[in-house]
Design a protein around this motif. Structure first.
Motif, PDB file in Angstrom:
ATOM      1  N   ASP A  97       0.854  -1.191   0.000  1.00 43.50           N
ATOM      2  CA  ASP A  97       0.000   0.000   0.000  1.00 43.50           C
ATOM      3  C   ASP A  97       0.892   1.244   0.000  1.00 43.50           C
ATOM      4  OD1 ASP A  97      -2.157   1.704   0.166  1.00 43.50           O
ATOM      5  OD2 ASP A  97      -2.509   1.369   2.305  1.00 43.50           O
ATOM      6  N   PRO A  98       1.586   1.491  -1.125  1.00 48.95           N
ATOM      7  CA  PRO A  98       2.580   2.574  -1.152  1.00 48.95           C
ATOM      8  C   PRO A  98       1.998   3.961  -0.963  1.00 48.95           C
ATOM      9  CG  PRO A  98       2.204   1.712  -3.360  1.00 48.95           C
ATOM     10  CD  PRO A  98       1.505   0.780  -2.411  1.00 48.95           C
ATOM     11  N   THR A  99       0.718   4.160  -1.306  1.00 44.82           N
ATOM     12  CA  THR A  99       0.106   5.483  -1.140  1.00 44.82           C
ATOM     13  C   THR A  99      -0.558   5.648   0.223  1.00 44.82           C
ATOM     14  OG1 THR A  99      -1.988   4.770  -2.141  1.00 44.82           O
ATOM     15  CG2 THR A  99      -0.305   5.667  -3.620  1.00 44.82           C
ATOM     16  N   GLY A 100      -0.507   4.599   1.056  1.00 45.04           N
ATOM     17  CA  GLY A 100      -1.102   4.699   2.386  1.00 45.04           C
ATOM     18  C   GLY A 100      -2.606   4.849   2.357  1.00 45.04           C
TER      19      GLY A 100
ATOM     20  N   ASP B 135       0.012  12.339 -14.251  1.00 45.83           N
ATOM     21  CA  ASP B 135      -0.901  12.027 -13.155  1.00 45.83           C
ATOM     22  C   ASP B 135      -2.208  12.785 -13.330  1.00 45.83           C
ATOM     23  OD1 ASP B 135      -0.657  14.663 -11.979  1.00 45.83           O
ATOM     24  OD2 ASP B 135       1.270  14.035 -11.159  1.00 45.83           O
ATOM     25  N   LEU B 136      -3.138  12.532 -12.411  1.00 47.62           N
ATOM     26  CA  LEU B 136      -4.471  13.115 -12.506  1.00 47.62           C
ATOM     27  C   LEU B 136      -4.589  14.453 -11.785  1.00 47.62           C
ATOM     28  CD1 LEU B 136      -6.560   9.846 -12.123  1.00 47.62           C
ATOM     29  CD2 LEU B 136      -6.403  11.296 -14.155  1.00 47.62           C
ATOM     30  N   GLY B 137      -3.471  14.984 -11.308  1.00 46.89           N
ATOM     31  CA  GLY B 137      -3.455  16.368 -10.846  1.00 46.89           C
ATOM     32  C   GLY B 137      -3.650  16.601  -9.369  1.00 46.89           C
ATOM     33  N   LEU B 138      -3.920  15.531  -8.591  1.00 48.86           N
ATOM     34  CA  LEU B 138      -4.086  15.695  -7.151  1.00 48.86           C
ATOM     35  C   LEU B 138      -2.943  15.018  -6.409  1.00 48.86           C
ATOM     36  CD1 LEU B 138      -7.908  15.073  -6.570  1.00 48.86           C
ATOM     37  CD2 LEU B 138      -6.714  17.252  -6.765  1.00 48.86           C
ATOM     38  N   LYS B 139      -2.717  15.438  -5.172  1.00 48.66           N
ATOM     39  CA  LYS B 139      -1.704  14.807  -4.345  1.00 48.66           C
ATOM     40  C   LYS B 139      -2.191  13.436  -3.885  1.00 48.66           C
ATOM     41  CE  LYS B 139       0.022  19.206  -2.499  1.00 48.66           C
ATOM     42  NZ  LYS B 139       0.227  20.012  -1.268  1.00 48.66           N
ATOM     43  N   ASP B 140      -1.235  12.564  -3.506  1.00 43.99           N
ATOM     44  CA  ASP B 140      -1.589  11.249  -2.987  1.00 43.99           C
ATOM     45  C   ASP B 140      -2.592  11.379  -1.850  1.00 43.99           C
ATOM     46  OD1 ASP B 140       0.127  10.174  -4.759  1.00 43.99           O
ATOM     47  OD2 ASP B 140       1.652   9.556  -3.313  1.00 43.99           O
ATOM     48  N   ALA B 141      -3.630  10.538  -1.902  1.00 45.16           N
ATOM     49  CA  ALA B 141      -4.645  10.412  -0.849  1.00 45.16           C
ATOM     50  C   ALA B 141      -5.658  11.554  -0.829  1.00 45.16           C
ATOM     51  CB  ALA B 141      -4.009  10.268   0.535  1.00 45.16           C
ATOM     52  N   ASP B 142      -5.462  12.608  -1.645  1.00 48.75           N
ATOM     53  CA  ASP B 142      -6.474  13.660  -1.736  1.00 48.75           C
ATOM     54  C   ASP B 142      -7.655  13.164  -2.569  1.00 48.75           C
ATOM     55  OD1 ASP B 142      -4.982  15.352  -0.250  1.00 48.75           O
ATOM     56  OD2 ASP B 142      -4.398  16.691  -1.882  1.00 48.75           O
ATOM     57  N   THR B 143      -8.854  13.623  -2.222  1.00 46.35           N
ATOM     58  CA  THR B 143     -10.050  13.280  -2.987  1.00 46.35           C
ATOM     59  C   THR B 143     -10.881  14.530  -3.214  1.00 46.35           C
ATOM     60  OG1 THR B 143     -10.160  11.048  -2.032  1.00 46.35           O
ATOM     61  CG2 THR B 143     -12.152  11.891  -3.075  1.00 46.35           C
ATOM     62  N   SER B 144     -11.313  14.731  -4.452  1.00 42.97           N
ATOM     63  CA  SER B 144     -12.230  15.820  -4.782  1.00 42.97           C
ATOM     64  C   SER B 144     -13.437  15.227  -5.493  1.00 42.97           C
ATOM     65  CB  SER B 144     -11.552  16.857  -5.687  1.00 42.97           C
ATOM     66  OG  SER B 144     -10.466  17.473  -5.020  1.00 42.97           O
ATOM     67  N   VAL B 145     -14.598  15.827  -5.278  1.00 38.26           N
ATOM     68  CA  VAL B 145     -15.830  15.349  -5.911  1.00 38.26           C
ATOM     69  C   VAL B 145     -16.364  16.429  -6.839  1.00 38.26           C
ATOM     70  CG1 VAL B 145     -18.196  14.573  -5.555  1.00 38.26           C
ATOM     71  CG2 VAL B 145     -16.390  13.829  -3.980  1.00 38.26           C
ATOM     72  N   PHE B 146     -16.524  16.068  -8.109  1.00 39.26           N
ATOM     73  CA  PHE B 146     -17.091  16.964  -9.109  1.00 39.26           C
ATOM     74  C   PHE B 146     -18.549  16.575  -9.346  1.00 39.26           C
ATOM     75  CE2 PHE B 146     -12.574  16.671  -9.955  1.00 39.26           C
ATOM     76  CZ  PHE B 146     -12.191  17.974 -10.234  1.00 39.26           C
ATOM     77  N   GLY B 147     -19.433  17.548  -9.381  1.00 37.15           N
ATOM     78  CA  GLY B 147     -20.826  17.307  -9.715  1.00 37.15           C
ATOM     79  C   GLY B 147     -21.139  17.811 -11.112  1.00 37.15           C
ATOM     80  N   GLY B 148     -22.342  17.520 -11.575  1.00 33.29           N
ATOM     81  CA  GLY B 148     -22.778  18.028 -12.867  1.00 33.29           C
ATOM     82  C   GLY B 148     -22.069  17.439 -14.061  1.00 33.29           C
ATOM     83  N   VAL B 149     -21.580  16.204 -13.941  1.00 30.64           N
ATOM     84  CA  VAL B 149     -20.923  15.544 -15.071  1.00 30.64           C
ATOM     85  C   VAL B 149     -21.968  15.244 -16.146  1.00 30.64           C
ATOM     86  CG1 VAL B 149     -19.576  13.546 -15.812  1.00 30.64           C
ATOM     87  CG2 VAL B 149     -19.241  14.501 -13.509  1.00 30.64           C
ATOM     88  N   SER B 150     -21.647  15.544 -17.390  1.00 34.08           N
ATOM     89  CA  SER B 150     -22.570  15.244 -18.490  1.00 34.08           C
ATOM     90  C   SER B 150     -21.910  14.276 -19.463  1.00 34.08           C
ATOM     91  CB  SER B 150     -22.979  16.522 -19.222  1.00 34.08           C
ATOM     92  OG  SER B 150     -21.854  17.159 -19.811  1.00 34.08           O
ATOM     93  N   TRP B 151     -22.715  13.365 -20.019  1.00 34.84           N
ATOM     94  CA  TRP B 151     -22.230  12.361 -20.968  1.00 34.84           C
ATOM     95  C   TRP B 151     -22.915  12.544 -22.313  1.00 34.84           C
ATOM     96  CZ3 TRP B 151     -18.589   8.495 -19.971  1.00 34.84           C
ATOM     97  CH2 TRP B 151     -18.178   8.381 -18.637  1.00 34.84           C
TER      98      TRP B 151
END
Length: 242
Positions: free
Chosen positions: A108-111, A225-241
């Protein structure tokens, strides 16, 4: 000196590659373990998350009988000493944790276990047949824009995300990987995106959703990478497909 990996290899007859997917937000903690070689997955019916890749150890295939419900599990962080990468150990059992029918073990390298607050966490779920589709996808964001696109060329689908909160402000994201989904007709219901450094999960409700509509995992060889630091989480709303 015996390692945790060698100990489990001696304790069980068989072992196969598996991935443990951990999730935590303001409302839920959850676990999903995928075992492609056995065509099985374990789920407590909540979301999907970070992705430690490791090994599942077991003695009998009938331990994964999908008719058996309320399989208990316990997540444990295993420290290996100063400077060593911690491990995640997940025990699956019906009656007592001392009598496991299977165990998952991975570095579990990212903890992620500690970051999710899941060390010692116990709950229950069930084994079921793994029924999932996969396609190649690309996530793109330019540093001077707020729009993020997820393009899945193989199924001709594109998700558009607006970074109105500035989680990725000033950052460029250009990452290729695989997107996994169960039902192509339900992709459009994935209006939320839970974004980590190593995965993006799409789901339909930030509070009561009990499963994902899709999730993206970058290719292992990807240098971006996806632009965030290890273990950080952000939630985006309003995703459209589309």
């Amino acid at each position: 000196m015996a390692t945790k990996f060698s100990t489990l290899q001696n304790n069980y007859k068989y072992n196969v590659a598996a991935s443990a997917l951990l999730f935590s937000n303001r409302y839920n903690k959850a676990l999903r373990v995928e075992v492609p070689d056995l065509g099985k997955e374990f789920s407590d019916s909540n979301y999907v998350g970070r992705d430690p890749e490791g090994t599942l150890y077991y003695n009998n295939l009938d331990s994964f009988d999908t008719s058996r419900k309320n399989v208990n599990y316990k997540v444990v962080k295993v420290d290996q000493g100063p400077g060593a990468v911690p491990l995640v150990n997940i025990k699956f059992y019906h009656q007592t944790v001392q009598e496991c029918h299977a165990e998952f073990l991975a570095e579990d390298p990212t903890g992620s276990v500690a970051a999710m607050g899941m060390d010692g966490y116990t709950f229950h779920g069930s084994w079921r047949d793994l029924d999932i589709c996969c396609g190649t996808a690309m996530i793109r964001k330019y540093d001077d824009e707020t729009t993020i696109t997820v393009t899945v060329g193989t199924i001709h689908k594109t998700a558009t995300i607006k970074d109105t909160s500035g989680y990725l402000h000033g950052k460029s994201v250009d990452v290729k990987g695989n997107i996994y989904f169960k039902d192509i007709t339900k992709l459009g219901k994935g209006i939320y995106a839970s974004w980590n450094d190593d995965r993006v999960v799409f789901y339909n409700n930030d509070y009561i959703a009990t499963d994902f509509t899709a999730y993206f995992i970058p290719f292992k060889y990807s240098t971006n990478d996806l632009g965030l630091k290890d273990a950080d989480t952000s939630v985006f709303g309003g995703v459209s497909w589309a």
